[in-house]
Design a protein around this motif. Structure first.
Motif, short mmCIF file in Angstrom:
data_model
loop_
_atom_site.label_atom_id
_atom_site.label_comp_id
_atom_site.label_asym_id
_atom_site.label_seq_id
_atom_site.Cartn_x
_atom_site.Cartn_y
_atom_site.Cartn_z
N VAL A 169 -56.90 -80.98 -110.09
CA VAL A 169 -57.91 -82.92 -109.23
C VAL A 169 -56.81 -83.50 -109.61
CG1 VAL A 169 -59.28 -84.77 -108.90
CG2 VAL A 169 -60.05 -82.40 -108.79
N ILE A 170 -56.45 -83.08 -111.17
CA ILE A 170 -55.37 -84.53 -111.50
C ILE A 170 -53.93 -84.23 -111.71
CG2 ILE A 170 -54.98 -85.76 -113.63
CD1 ILE A 170 -57.72 -85.37 -114.05
N LEU A 171 -54.33 -82.79 -111.94
CA LEU A 171 -52.05 -81.43 -111.37
C LEU A 171 -51.34 -82.89 -111.27
CD1 LEU A 171 -50.28 -79.88 -112.87
CD2 LEU A 171 -51.25 -78.48 -110.61
N PRO A 172 -51.36 -83.65 -109.75
CA PRO A 172 -50.07 -83.77 -109.15
C PRO A 172 -49.99 -85.49 -110.16
CG PRO A 172 -51.94 -83.41 -107.05
CD PRO A 172 -52.42 -82.90 -108.35
N PHE A 173 -50.53 -85.94 -109.89
CA PHE A 173 -50.09 -86.51 -110.79
C PHE A 173 -49.50 -86.64 -112.02
CE2 PHE A 173 -54.10 -88.23 -108.35
CZ PHE A 173 -54.13 -89.51 -107.89
N GLY A 174 -49.40 -86.06 -112.69
CA GLY A 174 -48.85 -85.58 -113.58
C GLY A 174 -47.84 -85.03 -113.33
N ILE A 175 -47.48 -83.31 -112.30
CA ILE A 175 -45.81 -83.69 -111.79
C ILE A 175 -45.76 -84.95 -111.22
CG2 ILE A 175 -45.63 -82.20 -109.24
CD1 ILE A 175 -47.86 -80.41 -109.96
N LEU A 176 -46.28 -86.00 -110.91
CA LEU A 176 -45.12 -86.77 -109.74
C LEU A 176 -44.80 -86.98 -111.19
CD1 LEU A 176 -47.60 -88.28 -106.88
CD2 LEU A 176 -45.01 -87.18 -107.00
N SER A 177 -45.21 -87.59 -112.16
CA SER A 177 -45.43 -88.30 -113.45
C SER A 177 -43.39 -87.60 -114.00
CB SER A 177 -45.94 -89.15 -114.18
OG SER A 177 -45.60 -89.41 -115.71
N LEU A 178 -44.25 -86.35 -114.33
CA LEU A 178 -42.44 -85.48 -114.80
C LEU A 178 -41.36 -85.58 -113.53
CD1 LEU A 178 -45.21 -82.86 -116.75
CD2 LEU A 178 -43.86 -84.72 -117.89
N THR A 179 -41.86 -85.54 -112.41
CA THR A 179 -40.65 -85.04 -111.94
C THR A 179 -39.68 -86.96 -111.96
OG1 THR A 179 -41.38 -83.93 -109.85
CG2 THR A 179 -39.73 -84.99 -109.37
#
Length: 299
Positions: A169-179
């Motif tokens: 569920v939360i993985l997309p938010f982490g990817i955007l922050s890291l990108t």
């Protein structure tokens, strides 16, 4: 004899009054006051009052810290949130690096797949994982039919299932922050290191990772706070025996009608998230200051 006419510059327009800045902030402040400050103040006040006499009391807090179930729920919530934050950051970092550096035509496809989970509701995604992880789900049925296991593996109704569901569920938010953080790193630094003989792994370890620490900290904090406040996924994948503070607050309000004890739990959950956020921001601030001071010394 010719003369040159000098004209005075036009008068500068008067600076806007300071009150205009406050007027711009007024709508946001009003919304925060009505929908956050007032409910939070009511919750805090409710936690310090007796349910019958409305007299000030600390009985609800004494009950929370003396109740083994409440402390177990707090511990379970903390462990679950830490595991989810670490999993989201570790699994999201390679995807974020690819999105930040790749110029391939597949980049748009990977980006769409990374954000695809957000197109479905949380409950729908959670039920999907429940079908996959339950005792007669896809994984256990496949392993049983292949003869690899003799009885179903305990993949659901526990911490493992909740961590898997919340990570998805939360993985997309982490990817955007890291990108976003990795995109701020100058690619020429990586090229220069490779030209000097550094391997790809050394470049990632000594250049990309240290410079992307702000994004890593941001991903950890976002994932931690979202996991700690999640309700649907722990309730469905964790089952009745896996209780975290969010599900316990729901039970106190809906089944036991004990709003004051639920308010204590909510405040404990909020303080836990604020403490973790403060420590993360404090760490990043000190690290940034040390880096700035070191650059000033060598400049």
């Amino acid at each position: 004899m010719s003369t040159i006419a000098l004209t005075a510059p036009a008068a500068m327009p008067p600076a806007p009054a300071k009150t205009s800045g406050y007027l711009v902030l007024a709508p946001s402040c009003l919304v925060l006051t009505v929908f956050f400050a007032l409910p939070m103040g009511t919750t805090i006040g409710m936690s310090f009052t007796d349910g019958e006499t409305l007299a000030p009391t600390l009985a609800h807090y004494q009950r929370f810290f003396s109740d083994g179930l409440s402390l177990a729920g707090l511990y379970r919530t903390t462990v679950m949130s830490i595991l989810v934050a670490v999993c989201v950051t570790v699994f999201g970092y390679p995807v974020a690096y690819y999105l930040a550096r790749s110029r391939s035509r597949w980049r748009a496809v990977v980006f769409a797949l990374a954000l695809a989970p957000e197109l479905a509701g949380v409950v729908l995604r959670t039920y999907g994982w429940l079908i996959i992880l339950e005792d007669r789900g896809f994984i256990n049925d496949a392993l049983l039919n292949l003869g690899i296991i003799a009885s179903p593996l305990p993949l659901s109704k526990n911490l493992f299932a909740v961590v898997v569901g919340l990570t998805h569920v939360i993985l997309p938010f982490g990817i955007l922050s890291l990108t976003t953080s990795i995109q701020g790193i100058d690619p020429n630094l990586e090229r220069a290191a490779q030209m000097l003989g550094a391997s790809r792994l050394s470049v990632l370890r000594h250049i990309v990772l240290p410079l992307s620490v702000p994004g890593i900290v941001s991903s950890l904090l976002i994932s931690f706070t979202m996991a700690a406040s999640a309700y649907a996924t722990p309730a469905l994948l964790g089952g009745a025996r896996f209780k975290v503070l969010a599900t316990m607050i729901y039970e106190q309000v809906l089944f036991y009608i004990d709003w004051r004890f639920a308010a204590v739990m909510a405040i404990a959950l909020l303080l836990m998230m604020l403490t973790v956020s403060f420590l993360g921001i404090r760490y990043e601030t000190r690290r940034s200051n040390r880096r700035t001071n070191s650059e000033g010394v060598f400049s």
